[in-house]
Design an enzyme around this catalytic site. Structure first.
Site, PDB file in Angstrom:
ATOM      1  N   GLY A 104       0.848  -1.191   0.000  1.00  0.00           N
ATOM      2  CA  GLY A 104       0.000   0.000   0.000  1.00  0.00           C
ATOM      3  C   GLY A 104       0.880   1.236   0.000  1.00  0.00           C
ATOM      4  N   ARG A 136       1.044  -4.762  12.179  1.00  0.00           N
ATOM      5  CA  ARG A 136       0.204  -4.995  13.350  1.00  0.00           C
ATOM      6  C   ARG A 136       0.693  -6.233  14.073  1.00  0.00           C
ATOM      7  NH1 ARG A 136      -1.431  -0.703  13.488  1.00  0.00           N
ATOM      8  NH2 ARG A 136      -3.539   0.123  13.441  1.00  0.00           N
ATOM      9  N   GLU A 160      -0.089  -6.448  22.482  1.00  0.00           N
ATOM     10  CA  GLU A 160       0.561  -5.243  23.015  1.00  0.00           C
ATOM     11  C   GLU A 160      -0.443  -4.440  23.862  1.00  0.00           C
ATOM     12  OE1 GLU A 160       1.522  -3.570  19.041  1.00  0.00           O
ATOM     13  OE2 GLU A 160       0.259  -1.865  19.602  1.00  0.00           O
ATOM     14  N   HIS A 192       5.339   0.703  19.414  1.00  0.00           N
ATOM     15  CA  HIS A 192       4.317   1.167  18.455  1.00  0.00           C
ATOM     16  C   HIS A 192       4.418   2.684  18.223  1.00  0.00           C
ATOM     17  CE1 HIS A 192       0.165  -0.008  16.673  1.00  0.00           C
ATOM     18  NE2 HIS A 192       0.717   0.965  15.964  1.00  0.00           N
TER      19      HIS A 192
HETATM   20  C1  8YV Z   1      -1.290   4.727  15.583  1.00  0.00           C
HETATM   21  C2  8YV Z   1      -1.089   3.001  13.703  1.00  0.00           C
HETATM   22  O1  8YV Z   1      -0.379   5.434  16.348  1.00  0.00           O
HETATM   23  O2  8YV Z   1      -2.156   4.449  12.179  1.00  0.00           O
HETATM   24  C3  8YV Z   1      -2.027   3.296  12.588  1.00  0.00           C
HETATM   25  O3  8YV Z   1      -2.640   2.346  12.069  1.00  0.00           O
HETATM   26  O4  8YV Z   1      -0.810   1.893  13.971  1.00  0.00           O
HETATM   27  C4  8YV Z   1      -0.472   4.107  14.497  1.00  0.00           C
HETATM   28  O5  8YV Z   1      -0.056   5.106  13.623  1.00  0.00           O
HETATM   29  C5  8YV Z   1      -2.080   3.848  16.502  1.00  0.00           C
HETATM   30  O6  8YV Z   1      -2.909   2.957  15.859  1.00  0.00           O
HETATM   31  C6  8YV Z   1      -2.919   4.704  17.452  1.00  0.00           C
HETATM   32  O7  8YV Z   1      -4.112   5.157  16.891  1.00  0.00           O
END
Ligand code: 8YV
Length: 326
Positions: A155, A239, A268, A286
């Site tokens: 992507g 993820r 996590e 993360h």
């Molecule tokens: C976020 C992420 O910080 O955008 C995403 O999908 O994994 C991260 O950038 C996290 O999900 C908090 O919202």
């Protein structure tokens, strides 16, 4: 009367101020960790929610919150949303794509370089006072420039990583994705499409950037790790759950692959404890999208989705737009 919005986590004060110009806002500026029951309770009388990737919105939550019309995620990933249940309940889901692409691609590269060149491992050694002399193979890792970069999930972020590799580091880029990119995009990224198996067998460095779904659960497990080169590096900025972390810890310990860099983990913020005991893995909490301008832009986009929706049913980045026609 103003619509009521819940902000599920602490966020920049200026974002709360912007929301407050349009909505009646209940926020969580103390950043308490709400249980699902507490989140549900607070959402019960709300028209909309500003959520982050850890806030689960599913059929159970939706059933208890009949007023809810929109959940705006401050994340590009949205596996915290049960989109089918949201659509069935007539609740719009939005995410925050594009604004984090380059920042996240930068971080993917940072993690790759840190793992392949053993940066954190060698820093821990130095800080522990163990550095007494130079030696020819001390923390000798593998090269980035000229190596083969394999990207799983092509992507926007995958393409950003491909361009950094191909144009900046003279890497040969191969990728695998559900669908092949068109020829112009492939040329832009200097990337060639290969099967997942060929990618795992030939890449010197494998970067995972695919979305999580039940179908992508454990995309990399013991069998896939066994296909990789013993000198290879694995990077997960996608993820938790895409990699079988237990199998990875074994592969790292037994040096079946050389190194890994992980920004996301199964379960996590808890980690598989075995990962903490292997030296050849770089672990970060993360933070791939964590620069101040990017986090601000992500939050701003989530707010603009809420404003656009309640103003004239025109959110910027809807995930289930057919809800708008209901
Ligand atoms: C976020 C992420 O910080 O955008 C995403 O999908 O994994 C991260 O950038 C996290 O999900 C908090 O919202």
């Amino acid at each position: 009367m103003k619509h009521k919005i819940l902000v599920a986590r602490a966020i920049f004060p200026e974002i709360i101020d912007k929301l407050a110009q349009h909505f009646e806002v209940e926020s969580n500026q103390n950043d308490e960790t709400w249980s699902k029951a507490e989140l549900t309770e607070r959402l019960r009388d709300k028209d909309g929610a500003f959520t982050t990737g850890g806030d689960r919105i599913d059929a159970e939550v939706l059933a208890a919150c009949p007023r809810l019309k929109i959940c705006a995620n401050m994340a590009v990933g949205y596996n915290n949303f049960d989109i089918e249940a949201m659509t069935a309940a007539g609740v719009l889901a939005t995410n925050a794509p594009d604004v984090l692409t380059e920042t996240t691609a930068d971080f993917g590269f940072a993690l790759l370089m840190a793992a392949a060149r053993r940066i954190t491992e060698s820093e821990h050694y130095l800080r522990a006072g163990k550095w007494s002399k130079w030696s020819y193979d001390m923390f000798a890792g593998s090269d980035i420039h000229g190596a083969t970069l394999g990207i799983l999930g092509m992507g926007r972020i995958g393409q950003g990583i491909a361009k950094r590799g191909a144009h900046g580091f003279g890497m040969k880029v191969i990728y695998h994705n559900r669908s092949r990119l068109d020829a112009a995009l492939e040329a832009d990224c200097k990337a060639s499409y290969v099967s997942k198996e060929a990618l795992l067998k030939t890449a010197d460095h494998v970067v995972l950037v695919l979305p999580y779904s039940p179908a992508s659960h454990h995309t990399i497990g013991a069998a896939e790790l066994a296909l990789m080169k013993p000198t290879a590096t694995l990077i997960n900025i996608a993820r938790g759950g895409i990699v079988d972390d237990a199998a990875l810890a074994v592969a790292l310990r037994e040096k079946r692959i050389a190194a890994a860099g992980l920004d996301v983990f199964e379960g996590e913020p808890k980690l598989n404890p075995d990962l903490l005991t292997v030296p050849n893995v770089v672990l970060t909490p993360h933070i791939a999208s964590a620069t101040v301008p990017t986090r601000l832009a992500m939050a701003d986009l989530a707010v603009d989705n809420l404003i656009g929706f309640f103003k004239d049913k025109r959110p910027l980045t809807p995930l289930n737009p057919h809800v708008l026609a209901l």
